[in-house]
Design a protein around this motif. Sequence first.
Motif, PDB file in Angstrom:
ATOM      1  N   THR A  85       4.063 -72.978 -53.197  1.00  0.00           N
ATOM      2  CA  THR A  85       5.449 -72.681 -53.527  1.00  0.00           C
ATOM      3  C   THR A  85       6.335 -73.761 -52.930  1.00  0.00           C
ATOM      4  OG1 THR A  85       5.611 -71.307 -51.553  1.00  0.00           O
ATOM      5  CG2 THR A  85       5.067 -70.213 -53.608  1.00  0.00           C
ATOM      6  N   PRO A  86       7.475 -74.059 -53.527  1.00  0.00           N
ATOM      7  CA  PRO A  86       8.353 -75.092 -52.984  1.00  0.00           C
ATOM      8  C   PRO A  86       8.822 -74.733 -51.576  1.00  0.00           C
ATOM      9  CG  PRO A  86       8.979 -74.469 -55.229  1.00  0.00           C
ATOM     10  CD  PRO A  86       7.967 -73.472 -54.778  1.00  0.00           C
ATOM     11  N   GLN A  87       8.863 -75.743 -50.709  1.00  0.00           N
ATOM     12  CA  GLN A  87       9.325 -75.537 -49.346  1.00  0.00           C
ATOM     13  C   GLN A  87      10.852 -75.459 -49.318  1.00  0.00           C
ATOM     14  OE1 GLN A  87       7.290 -75.066 -46.508  1.00  0.00           O
ATOM     15  NE2 GLN A  87       5.946 -74.684 -48.253  1.00  0.00           N
ATOM     16  N   PRO A  88      11.407 -74.663 -48.403  1.00  0.00           N
ATOM     17  CA  PRO A  88      12.866 -74.494 -48.371  1.00  0.00           C
ATOM     18  C   PRO A  88      13.578 -75.770 -47.930  1.00  0.00           C
ATOM     19  CG  PRO A  88      11.846 -73.435 -46.488  1.00  0.00           C
ATOM     20  CD  PRO A  88      10.728 -73.856 -47.388  1.00  0.00           C
ATOM     21  N   THR A  89      14.773 -75.943 -48.459  1.00  0.00           N
ATOM     22  CA  THR A  89      15.625 -77.068 -48.091  1.00  0.00           C
ATOM     23  C   THR A  89      17.022 -76.529 -47.780  1.00  0.00           C
ATOM     24  OG1 THR A  89      16.292 -77.446 -50.396  1.00  0.00           O
ATOM     25  CG2 THR A  89      14.320 -78.590 -49.630  1.00  0.00           C
ATOM     26  N   LEU A  90      17.938 -77.437 -47.500  1.00  0.00           N
ATOM     27  CA  LEU A  90      19.305 -77.024 -47.197  1.00  0.00           C
ATOM     28  C   LEU A  90      19.963 -76.335 -48.390  1.00  0.00           C
ATOM     29  CD1 LEU A  90      20.621 -80.096 -45.156  1.00  0.00           C
ATOM     30  CD2 LEU A  90      19.937 -77.855 -44.304  1.00  0.00           C
ATOM     31  N   ALA A  91      19.478 -76.647 -49.588  1.00  0.00           N
ATOM     32  CA  ALA A  91      20.046 -76.004 -50.775  1.00  0.00           C
ATOM     33  C   ALA A  91      19.746 -74.505 -50.803  1.00  0.00           C
ATOM     34  CB  ALA A  91      19.498 -76.667 -52.039  1.00  0.00           C
ATOM     35  N   ASP A  92      18.744 -74.071 -50.040  1.00  0.00           N
ATOM     36  CA  ASP A  92      18.386 -72.655 -50.012  1.00  0.00           C
ATOM     37  C   ASP A  92      19.076 -71.891 -48.888  1.00  0.00           C
ATOM     38  OD1 ASP A  92      16.459 -72.958 -52.135  1.00  0.00           O
ATOM     39  OD2 ASP A  92      15.172 -73.963 -50.665  1.00  0.00           O
ATOM     40  N   LEU A  93      19.928 -72.571 -48.116  1.00  0.00           N
ATOM     41  CA  LEU A  93      20.567 -71.920 -46.974  1.00  0.00           C
ATOM     42  C   LEU A  93      21.482 -70.772 -47.400  1.00  0.00           C
ATOM     43  CD1 LEU A  93      21.620 -74.465 -44.193  1.00  0.00           C
ATOM     44  CD2 LEU A  93      20.094 -72.493 -44.036  1.00  0.00           C
ATOM     45  N   ARG A  94      22.254 -71.006 -48.439  1.00  0.00           N
ATOM     46  CA  ARG A  94      23.190 -69.960 -48.856  1.00  0.00           C
ATOM     47  C   ARG A  94      22.449 -68.696 -49.276  1.00  0.00           C
ATOM     48  NH1 ARG A  94      28.305 -69.886 -49.365  1.00  0.00           N
ATOM     49  NH2 ARG A  94      28.390 -72.149 -49.004  1.00  0.00           N
ATOM     50  N   LYS A  95      21.343 -68.858 -49.999  1.00  0.00           N
ATOM     51  CA  LYS A  95      20.552 -67.695 -50.395  1.00  0.00           C
ATOM     52  C   LYS A  95      19.974 -66.990 -49.171  1.00  0.00           C
ATOM     53  CE  LYS A  95      16.709 -66.337 -53.357  1.00  0.00           C
ATOM     54  NZ  LYS A  95      15.657 -66.818 -54.300  1.00  0.00           N
ATOM     55  N   LEU A  96      19.548 -67.786 -48.179  1.00  0.00           N
ATOM     56  CA  LEU A  96      19.023 -67.200 -46.947  1.00  0.00           C
ATOM     57  C   LEU A  96      20.098 -66.396 -46.231  1.00  0.00           C
ATOM     58  CD1 LEU A  96      16.866 -66.971 -44.682  1.00  0.00           C
ATOM     59  CD2 LEU A  96      17.762 -69.129 -43.770  1.00  0.00           C
ATOM     60  N   VAL A  97      21.295 -66.928 -46.172  1.00  0.00           N
ATOM     61  CA  VAL A  97      22.390 -66.240 -45.485  1.00  0.00           C
ATOM     62  C   VAL A  97      22.743 -64.944 -46.209  1.00  0.00           C
ATOM     63  CG1 VAL A  97      24.857 -66.400 -44.986  1.00  0.00           C
ATOM     64  CG2 VAL A  97      23.347 -68.297 -44.386  1.00  0.00           C
ATOM     65  N   GLU A  98      22.786 -65.000 -47.530  1.00  0.00           N
ATOM     66  CA  GLU A  98      23.171 -63.809 -48.302  1.00  0.00           C
ATOM     67  C   GLU A  98      22.127 -62.699 -48.206  1.00  0.00           C
ATOM     68  OE1 GLU A  98      23.763 -65.321 -52.187  1.00  0.00           O
ATOM     69  OE2 GLU A  98      25.721 -66.233 -51.754  1.00  0.00           O
ATOM     70  N   SER A  99      20.873 -63.059 -48.007  1.00  0.00           N
ATOM     71  CA  SER A  99      19.810 -62.039 -47.949  1.00  0.00           C
ATOM     72  C   SER A  99      19.401 -61.704 -46.528  1.00  0.00           C
ATOM     73  CB  SER A  99      18.580 -62.543 -48.726  1.00  0.00           C
ATOM     74  OG  SER A  99      18.083 -63.739 -48.149  1.00  0.00           O
ATOM     75  N   SER A 100      20.170 -62.125 -45.551  1.00  0.00           N
ATOM     76  CA  SER A 100      19.786 -61.928 -44.155  1.00  0.00           C
ATOM     77  C   SER A 100      20.004 -60.495 -43.668  1.00  0.00           C
ATOM     78  CB  SER A 100      20.560 -62.892 -43.255  1.00  0.00           C
ATOM     79  OG  SER A 100      21.949 -62.601 -43.302  1.00  0.00           O
ATOM     80  N   GLY A 101      20.809 -59.712 -44.374  1.00  0.00           N
ATOM     81  CA  GLY A 101      21.104 -58.361 -43.913  1.00  0.00           C
ATOM     82  C   GLY A 101      22.143 -58.312 -42.815  1.00  0.00           C
ATOM     83  N   THR A 102      22.794 -59.429 -42.564  1.00  0.00           N
ATOM     84  CA  THR A 102      23.824 -59.535 -41.525  1.00  0.00           C
ATOM     85  C   THR A 102      25.048 -60.216 -42.119  1.00  0.00           C
ATOM     86  OG1 THR A 102      22.092 -59.762 -39.854  1.00  0.00           O
ATOM     87  CG2 THR A 102      24.306 -60.403 -39.198  1.00  0.00           C
ATOM     88  N   HIS A 103      26.226 -59.835 -41.621  1.00  0.00           N
ATOM     89  CA  HIS A 103      27.449 -60.499 -42.079  1.00  0.00           C
ATOM     90  C   HIS A 103      27.495 -61.891 -41.458  1.00  0.00           C
ATOM     91  CE1 HIS A 103      31.505 -60.961 -43.562  1.00  0.00           C
ATOM     92  NE2 HIS A 103      31.903 -61.323 -42.350  1.00  0.00           N
ATOM     93  N   VAL A 104      27.318 -62.917 -42.290  1.00  0.00           N
ATOM     94  CA  VAL A 104      27.211 -64.297 -41.813  1.00  0.00           C
ATOM     95  C   VAL A 104      28.219 -65.164 -42.548  1.00  0.00           C
ATOM     96  CG1 VAL A 104      25.678 -66.258 -41.467  1.00  0.00           C
ATOM     97  CG2 VAL A 104      24.755 -63.941 -41.394  1.00  0.00           C
ATOM     98  N   GLN A 105      28.853 -66.052 -41.799  1.00  0.00           N
ATOM     99  CA  GLN A 105      29.777 -67.038 -42.381  1.00  0.00           C
ATOM    100  C   GLN A 105      29.146 -68.418 -42.278  1.00  0.00           C
ATOM    101  OE1 GLN A 105      33.584 -67.274 -40.472  1.00  0.00           O
ATOM    102  NE2 GLN A 105      34.466 -68.617 -42.026  1.00  0.00           N
ATOM    103  N   LEU A 106      28.987 -69.064 -43.431  1.00  0.00           N
ATOM    104  CA  LEU A 106      28.371 -70.390 -43.484  1.00  0.00           C
ATOM    105  C   LEU A 106      29.455 -71.435 -43.683  1.00  0.00           C
ATOM    106  CD1 LEU A 106      25.867 -72.242 -43.662  1.00  0.00           C
ATOM    107  CD2 LEU A 106      25.817 -71.756 -46.128  1.00  0.00           C
ATOM    108  N   THR A 107      29.511 -72.414 -42.793  1.00  0.00           N
ATOM    109  CA  THR A 107      30.521 -73.476 -42.875  1.00  0.00           C
ATOM    110  C   THR A 107      29.845 -74.823 -42.690  1.00  0.00           C
ATOM    111  OG1 THR A 107      30.983 -73.322 -40.492  1.00  0.00           O
ATOM    112  CG2 THR A 107      32.341 -71.982 -41.981  1.00  0.00           C
ATOM    113  N   GLY A 108      30.550 -75.862 -43.117  1.00  0.00           N
ATOM    114  CA  GLY A 108      30.069 -77.226 -42.947  1.00  0.00           C
ATOM    115  C   GLY A 108      29.090 -77.630 -44.028  1.00  0.00           C
TER     116      GLY A 108
END
Length: 369
Positions: A243-266
């Motif tokens: 399967t493809p390895q994760p990259t920075l492009a997958d960060l937003r999906k990781l944050v949204e599925s984390s089960g925690t209220h997270v704010q991604l900046t930068g």
Amino acid sequence: MSRARALWQRVPAPVIDLALVAAAAVDVRLNNWEPTRLELALAAVGCTALAFRRRFPLLVFLLTLPVALMQDVAVAVLAALFTLAERSRNRRLLAVCVALAAVASSTPWPLAEVDRTMTLVFFVYGLATTAAPVLFGQLLQAQRDLARRLAEIEEAREHERTLHAQAVLARERAQLAREMHDVVSHQVSLIAVRAGALQVAARDVDAKEAARTIRSLSVTTLDELRTMVTLLRASGGDATELTPQPTLADLRKLVESSGTHVQLTGELPPTVSTPTQRALYRTVQEALTNVRKHAPGATASVELWQDGEGIGVTVTNTPSTRPSLSLPGSQQGLVGLRERADILHGTLDAGPTTEGGYRVRLRIPLSAD
């Protein structure tokens, strides 16, 4: 014997039924030279009913009983008894049917003065005669049950052999994964660390470039080895495909599925190398996992940043708002992140904040790319 049975099974059921009806009719005709209209009607009903013996075995047997009154041994009754015994598991019902058939065959017809002695003899003879097709039908039923059971046992054994082969394969894959993790990965890590140290210490430009190349290749190789180890530790099913390895492009999906209220900046430049992107992704993943496990109800912030000589990510969470469950932890997550950082000549800092939360900060120098 098996060949004859195979040929017999190829004969269509309707053909067998019609032949049996014809045989029963011939049997009645040969044993009753001058039947009355009533006898003829009862015989016709009993013989014709044999065509439906597979669907209504008990009813067909009852319809053939009048035929047994007309003659000592009746093909129609014996055929109906065999079919009933072949399809029924009620032993009491079969015993009653045998007794009824024996009584019918031993009762004088037309009804006249009864000779008790001869009637008893005929009754015993009738019991022996009518019990034979019942025993044969039960034997055939038991044979079918045994064949079905043997097929189920063979299927279970085949399934067990498949499971055993999969278990052996899984053990071999796990052993190979351990060897790769404990030996190969460790040695490649040492190569990367030594190459990094040589890159820093070397004064010659060509030597520094060669050391940088060795370290970069070692880091890439180590990352691929870890991916292979993960695949080898899988069960060996269809889910073990690459399967493809994760990259920075997958960060937003990781944050949204984390089960925690997270704010991604930068954001970071797209030229960041693949090993660095994976290190940043894994750091965020591990930090958010720890927030969810050890700080329920807390909020978190993920900040991607770049300074003059390096890039990095900082994950900070607030204190938990409700008691956390006592969950077991191996304490290996942060250790693995520090190993990744060391290989890339980066640093990983983790610890509590003054507000009662927790902060994880990864910094990787630009020279690692």
